[in-house]
Design a protein around this motif. Structure first.
Motif, short mmCIF file in Angstrom:
data_model
loop_
_atom_site.label_atom_id
_atom_site.label_comp_id
_atom_site.label_asym_id
_atom_site.label_seq_id
_atom_site.Cartn_x
_atom_site.Cartn_y
_atom_site.Cartn_z
N LEU A 183 36.36 33.41 46.41
CA LEU A 183 35.12 32.65 46.28
C LEU A 183 34.44 33.04 44.97
CD1 LEU A 183 33.25 30.62 47.74
CD2 LEU A 183 32.13 32.58 48.80
N CYS A 184 34.05 32.04 44.20
CA CYS A 184 33.35 32.26 42.93
C CYS A 184 32.10 31.40 42.89
CB CYS A 184 34.23 31.84 41.75
SG CYS A 184 35.77 32.71 41.59
N LYS A 185 31.13 31.84 42.12
CA LYS A 185 30.01 30.96 41.83
C LYS A 185 30.12 30.60 40.36
CE LYS A 185 26.15 34.02 40.67
NZ LYS A 185 24.80 34.42 41.02
N GLU A 186 29.78 29.37 40.07
CA GLU A 186 29.83 28.91 38.69
C GLU A 186 28.41 28.79 38.17
OE1 GLU A 186 32.59 25.80 36.58
OE2 GLU A 186 30.91 24.79 37.53
N SER A 187 28.18 29.42 37.06
CA SER A 187 26.86 29.40 36.44
C SER A 187 27.05 29.37 34.93
CB SER A 187 26.10 30.66 36.86
OG SER A 187 24.81 30.65 36.33
N ALA A 188 26.41 28.42 34.31
CA ALA A 188 26.48 28.25 32.86
C ALA A 188 27.93 28.15 32.38
CB ALA A 188 25.75 29.38 32.14
N GLY A 189 28.76 27.46 33.16
CA GLY A 189 30.15 27.24 32.78
C GLY A 189 31.08 28.42 32.98
N LYS A 190 30.56 29.52 33.53
CA LYS A 190 31.39 30.69 33.76
C LYS A 190 31.51 30.95 35.26
CE LYS A 190 30.54 33.07 29.49
NZ LYS A 190 30.64 34.38 28.88
N GLU A 191 32.69 31.43 35.64
CA GLU A 191 32.93 31.76 37.04
C GLU A 191 32.69 33.25 37.26
OE1 GLU A 191 36.68 30.51 38.67
OE2 GLU A 191 36.53 28.58 37.64
N GLU A 192 31.98 33.54 38.34
CA GLU A 192 31.74 34.93 38.73
C GLU A 192 32.31 35.13 40.13
OE1 GLU A 192 28.00 37.67 40.13
OE2 GLU A 192 27.60 36.08 38.70
N LEU A 193 33.23 36.08 40.25
CA LEU A 193 33.82 36.37 41.55
C LEU A 193 32.77 36.92 42.49
CD1 LEU A 193 37.20 38.08 40.61
CD2 LEU A 193 36.91 35.89 41.74
N LEU A 194 32.78 36.43 43.71
CA LEU A 194 31.90 36.95 44.75
C LEU A 194 32.75 37.79 45.71
CD1 LEU A 194 29.80 33.76 45.57
CD2 LEU A 194 29.17 35.68 44.11
N PRO A 195 32.13 38.75 46.37
CA PRO A 195 32.88 39.53 47.35
C PRO A 195 33.40 38.62 48.46
CG PRO A 195 30.72 40.51 46.96
CD PRO A 195 30.74 39.19 46.26
N ARG A 196 34.60 38.90 48.91
CA ARG A 196 35.17 38.08 49.97
C ARG A 196 34.62 38.56 51.31
NH1 ARG A 196 41.50 37.33 51.36
NH2 ARG A 196 41.32 39.53 51.77
N PRO A 197 34.01 37.65 52.05
CA PRO A 197 33.52 38.05 53.37
C PRO A 197 34.69 38.35 54.30
CG PRO A 197 32.85 35.78 52.84
CD PRO A 197 33.72 36.27 51.74
N SER A 198 34.46 39.23 55.22
CA SER A 198 35.47 39.55 56.22
C SER A 198 35.81 38.29 57.01
CB SER A 198 34.93 40.61 57.19
OG SER A 198 35.75 40.70 58.33
N PRO A 199 37.06 38.10 57.37
CA PRO A 199 37.42 36.96 58.21
C PRO A 199 36.68 36.99 59.55
CG PRO A 199 39.39 37.99 57.32
CD PRO A 199 38.23 38.87 56.97
N ARG A 200 36.23 38.17 59.96
CA ARG A 200 35.49 38.30 61.22
C ARG A 200 34.00 38.05 61.05
NH1 ARG A 200 39.08 43.22 62.22
NH2 ARG A 200 40.61 42.41 63.67
N ALA A 201 33.54 37.87 59.82
CA ALA A 201 32.11 37.63 59.58
C ALA A 201 31.71 36.30 60.21
CB ALA A 201 31.82 37.61 58.08
N SER A 202 30.55 36.33 60.83
CA SER A 202 30.02 35.10 61.43
C SER A 202 29.50 34.19 60.32
CB SER A 202 28.89 35.44 62.40
OG SER A 202 27.77 35.95 61.68
N THR A 203 29.23 32.96 60.69
CA THR A 203 28.64 32.02 59.74
C THR A 203 27.31 32.57 59.23
OG1 THR A 203 29.74 30.19 60.85
CG2 THR A 203 27.89 29.62 59.42
N ALA A 204 26.52 33.16 60.11
CA ALA A 204 25.22 33.73 59.71
C ALA A 204 25.41 34.88 58.72
CB ALA A 204 24.46 34.21 60.94
N GLN A 205 26.42 35.70 58.91
CA GLN A 205 26.67 36.80 57.98
C GLN A 205 27.11 36.29 56.62
OE1 GLN A 205 29.44 38.74 60.65
NE2 GLN A 205 28.08 40.51 60.88
N VAL A 206 27.93 35.25 56.60
CA VAL A 206 28.34 34.65 55.32
C VAL A 206 27.11 34.06 54.63
CG1 VAL A 206 29.73 32.83 54.26
CG2 VAL A 206 30.70 34.22 56.09
#
Length: 88
Positions: free
Chosen positions: A54-77
């Motif tokens: 998962l990345c966020k794009e800002s000003a044309g650049k991609e920044e990697l985001l930490p990968r949430p645990s597969p066990r993370a709930s929707t609220a935790q994500v």
């Protein structure tokens, strides 16, 4: 704000994260772009052992985001994304 989810077909981890992101998309204001790593060699070589990525794009650049645990709930994500999207 745009998020990019790198994944591949048939990956249950990718599908699970995509589903959670779709559920919170209306709460947090972001566009979601799905990228199939099997469609480009550079994406495949970069992420073949890491999906989902998962990345966020800002000003044309991609920044990697930490990968949430597969066990993370929707609220935790959602909480994780709120933290990283507010640092914009």
């Amino acid at each position: 704000m745009r998020l990019i989810l790198y994944g591949k077909p048939g990956c249950h981890l990718c599908e699970g994260l995509e589903e959670k992101l779709e559920q919170i998309r209306g709460v947090l204001n972001f566009e979601l772009e799905l990228r199939d790593i099997t469609s480009r060699d550079d994406w495949f070589n970069a992420y073949q052992y890491e999906v989902p990525v998962l990345c966020k794009e800002s000003a044309g650049k991609e920044e990697l985001l930490p990968r949430p645990s597969p066990r993370a709930s929707t609220a935790q994500v959602q909480l994780m994304l709120q933290k990283y999207l507010s640092n914009n």
